[in-house]
Design an enzyme around this catalytic site. Structure first.
Site, PDB file in Angstrom:
ATOM      1  CD  GLN A 114      -2.854   1.314   2.290  1.00 13.84           C
ATOM      2  OE1 GLN A 114      -2.385   1.481   3.408  1.00 13.84           O
ATOM      3  NE2 GLN A 114      -4.146   1.283   2.061  1.00 13.84           N
TER       4      GLN A 114
ATOM      5  CE1 TYR B 178      -3.178   9.420   7.325  1.00  6.73           C
ATOM      6  CE2 TYR B 178      -4.216   7.406   6.576  1.00  6.73           C
ATOM      7  CZ  TYR B 178      -3.681   8.174   7.599  1.00  6.73           C
ATOM      8  OH  TYR B 178      -3.655   7.695   8.882  1.00  6.73           O
TER       9      TYR B 178
END
Ligand SMILES: Cc1cc2nc3c(=O)[nH]c(=O)nc-3n(C[C@H](O)[C@H](O)[C@H](O)COP(=O)(O)O)c2cc1C
Length: 368
Positions: free
Chosen positions: A100, A172
């Protein structure tokens, strides 16, 4: 309904052996600079072999994208040997390894960044206690950020991963560009829904381009997103429906809906007839496989998710019981150690007592 045991072949040719995916969960076990540690290698090793795939915790693509200490980094070639060890232990018994990749944006602070001010789409602080106001990125920095996601993808390929997941969820930086709360820009990267999507559009195309040109065989690219924000203005279900529609038309290998509860219903009045997962799945309409997640404790929830998704993400239950998937697939849930059951969204009952998991804090502010 999709079966838990059936294999799935992604668009780019990679086949996974069953529908269980260990969801990305940061361990906070990396070295100070983001290098993989032996503890991390053994943690992942003990959770591989039974799942179709394991997605690692978030790895930052550039230094000012670091969100917390102990986080993985993929910001430099020097991290490739450590990441290669991680990929190798995950790829046990046919499990596929997905890295990720992310940038924390405004969800970090100058302490973690050693005196450097966090950056984001705009100079707007997040609505959490003690949040610092970030610096708005220059347009050239946005282009550089996309370039660093491309480089991170190349490093994941060199390290031997089977894919990357773009972490567009959990507030994010990718989400910050899409959100009307954090993106107040009036240039090519913001000003309307379409322009807030521009960053994601360029990012996904850029990463897919690296994969296509690399010659890597069967390397996949997935995209994770969160459906709603509580801030006003903030991302609403109508924005998410737009995003999903756009992403489903891209040659991505999967989409991954980030939720704590797969049955969750939207806060928007216009989307209350079914779960968020069902709305997203219907919007995709078979164009790309979807990972559903949130609250899997055993077969019952996994099958519940597979009514509206092709793949099941498992988070906390995999932390508690590394052999969760093997035991569920063998029909022996009674052998699961530390079985989780949720009393409400914040409090979990574990087989040997009650664990008040996120006392006093909003789950979304903690879930990385
Ligand atoms: C300790 C911990 C760390 C996490 N780290 C990440 C992360 O790095 N990236 C991410 O996308 N989600 C992260 N998450 C969210 C999980 O992937 C998952 O979406 C969430 O735990 C809900 O799934 P569950 O109910 O099966 O646990 C984290 C969750 C936990 C509990």
């Amino acid at each position: 309904m999709t079966k838990m045991t059936g294999p799935l072949t992604f668009r780019r040719g990679l086949t996974i052996k069953n529908r269980f995916i260990m969801s990305p969960m940061t361990t906070k076990m990396s070295f100070f600079d983001g290098t993989v540690t032996n503890d991390e290698v053994s943690y992942y090793s003990s959770r591989a072999g039974e799942n179709g795939a394991v997605i690692t915790g978030a790895a930052n693509v550039q230094d000012n994208g670091k969100g917390w200490d102990g986080e993985l980094s993929v910001a430099d070639d020097k991290f490739i040997p450590g990441l290669a060890k991680l990929a190798a232990v995950i790829k046990k018994n046919g499990t596929k390894a997905i890295l990720q990749i992310f940038h924390a944006g405004r969800m970090t602070d100058s302490g973690v960044l050693h005196g450097v001010q966090p950056v984001s789409a705009s100079a707007v602080a997040s609505e959490r206690p003690g949040a610092e106001t970030p610096r708005a990125m220059e347009s050239a920095e946005v282009t550089e950020l996309i370039n660093n996601f491309r480089k991170a993808t190349r490093r994941a390929i060199e390290a031997g991963f089977d894919g990357v997941e773009l972490h567009g969820a959990n507030t994010y930086i990718i989400q910050q560009f899409f959100s009307p709360h954090s993106n107040r820009r009036h240039d090519e990267w913001g000003g309307s829904l379409e322009k807030r999507y521009h960053f994601i559009d360029e990012l996904v195309d850029g990463v897919l381009d690296v994969v296509d040109k690399s010659g890597a065989k069967n390397f996949i690219v997935g995209y994770r997103f969160s459906p709603e924000e509580y801030e006003n203005p903030g991302i609403r279900m109508s924005d998410t429906m737009y995003l999903v529609d756009k992403l489903a038309d891209k040659p991505l290998d999967y989409l991954h809906l980030s939720e704590n509860d797969y049955k969750r219903v939207s806060v928007s009045d216009d989307y209350k007839d079914k779960s968020i997962l069902a709305y997203v799945h219907d919007q995709i309409n078979g164009r790309v496989p979807l990972i559903g997640i949130g609250g899997v404790e055993g077969k019952e929830q996994a099958e519940g998710i597979l009514n509206n998704a092709e793949l099941v993400g498992v988070g906390i239950q995999m932390l508690l019981e590394p052999h969760f998937v093997g035991k569920v697939l063998a029909g022996h849930e009674e052998l699961i150690n530390h079985k989780l059951s949720r009393m409400d969204q914040d409090t979990y009952q574990i087989s040997n007592g009650t664990w008040d998991f996120l006392t006093g804090m909003k789950p979304d502010s903690l879930i990385d």
